[in-house]
Motif scaffolding. Structure first.
Motif, PDB file in Angstrom:
ATOM      1  N   THR A  24       2.320  -4.170  -3.908  1.00 48.32           N
ATOM      2  CA  THR A  24       1.031  -4.888  -3.768  1.00 48.32           C
ATOM      3  C   THR A  24       0.999  -5.745  -3.087  1.00 48.32           C
ATOM      4  O   THR A  24       0.181  -6.965  -2.984  1.00 48.32           O
ATOM      5  CB  THR A  24       0.510  -4.223  -5.083  1.00 48.32           C
ATOM      6  N   GLU A  25       1.809  -5.888  -1.643  1.00 43.45           N
ATOM      7  CA  GLU A  25       2.114  -7.440  -1.170  1.00 43.45           C
ATOM      8  C   GLU A  25       0.702  -6.807  -0.546  1.00 43.45           C
ATOM      9  O   GLU A  25       0.632  -8.202   0.167  1.00 43.45           O
ATOM     10  CB  GLU A  25       3.659  -7.559  -0.181  1.00 43.45           C
ATOM     11  N   ARG A  27      -2.608  -5.514   1.472  1.00 40.21           N
ATOM     12  CA  ARG A  27      -3.900  -4.918   1.073  1.00 40.21           C
ATOM     13  C   ARG A  27      -3.487  -3.697   0.845  1.00 40.21           C
ATOM     14  O   ARG A  27      -5.199  -3.063   0.137  1.00 40.21           O
ATOM     15  CB  ARG A  27      -5.212  -5.599   2.157  1.00 40.21           C
ATOM     16  N   GLU A  29      -1.600  -1.642   0.539  1.00 40.09           N
ATOM     17  CA  GLU A  29      -0.948  -1.433  -0.384  1.00 40.09           C
ATOM     18  C   GLU A  29      -1.142  -1.338  -1.883  1.00 40.09           C
ATOM     19  O   GLU A  29      -1.304  -0.679  -2.751  1.00 40.09           O
ATOM     20  CB  GLU A  29       0.696  -2.093  -0.704  1.00 40.09           C
ATOM     21  N   ARG A  30      -1.927  -2.532  -1.799  1.00 39.25           N
ATOM     22  CA  ARG A  30      -2.933  -2.955  -3.055  1.00 39.25           C
ATOM     23  C   ARG A  30      -4.061  -1.825  -3.492  1.00 39.25           C
ATOM     24  O   ARG A  30      -3.751  -1.294  -4.691  1.00 39.25           O
ATOM     25  CB  ARG A  30      -3.580  -3.820  -3.639  1.00 39.25           C
ATOM     26  N   LYS A  31      -4.547  -1.493  -2.293  1.00 43.79           N
ATOM     27  CA  LYS A  31      -5.553  -0.361  -2.272  1.00 43.79           C
ATOM     28  C   LYS A  31      -4.889   1.242  -2.895  1.00 43.79           C
ATOM     29  O   LYS A  31      -5.904   1.706  -3.361  1.00 43.79           O
ATOM     30  CB  LYS A  31      -6.292  -0.499  -0.566  1.00 43.79           C
TER      31      LYS A  31
END
Length: 114
Positions: A24-25, A27, A29-31
């Motif tokens: 989640t580093e 944007r 990856e978080r999405k």
């Protein structure tokens, strides 16, 4: 007779557990991680812990359907583990909050259409 059927049913009904550790580093990856969690929730999984989701299934065939659906939604990065266990095995779980033992939640009734 009902007791015998119920006992056999504990071995027929399944739980699908999805464990994951997603990056989640960035944007993107978080999405992707949020999308994966949303897909699990949309498919009837519930959050057991932050990165562990569970779903009760009435049969092994039904568990296979949800396992395949989860595999189709896998993110490109990260580590995901999918495990199927019987209701009887899941019923032997020991849960604790701190040092206090707590009772596991009963599975919710789900409407299945064939």
């Amino acid at each position: 007779m009902d007791e015998k059927f119920s006992r056999l049913n504990q071995y027929r009904s399944m739980w699908v557990l999805v464990f994951f550790d997603l990056p989640t580093e960035t944007r993107v990856e978080r999405k992707a991680a949020a999308r994966f969690r949303k897909d699990l929730l949309d498919d009837g999984f519930g959050m057991f812990q932050f990165s562990i989701y569970t779903r009760f299934c009435a049969s092994r065939e039904n568990a296979d359907v949800h396992t395949k659906r989860t595999k189709r939604n896998l993110p490109k990065k990260g580590k995901v583990c999918i495990m199927q266990i019987t209701d009887k095995q899941f019923g032997m779980i020991e849960l604790f909050h701190g040092r206090k033992e707590t009772a596991p939640e009963a599975p919710t009734q789900q409407l299945e259409l064939f």
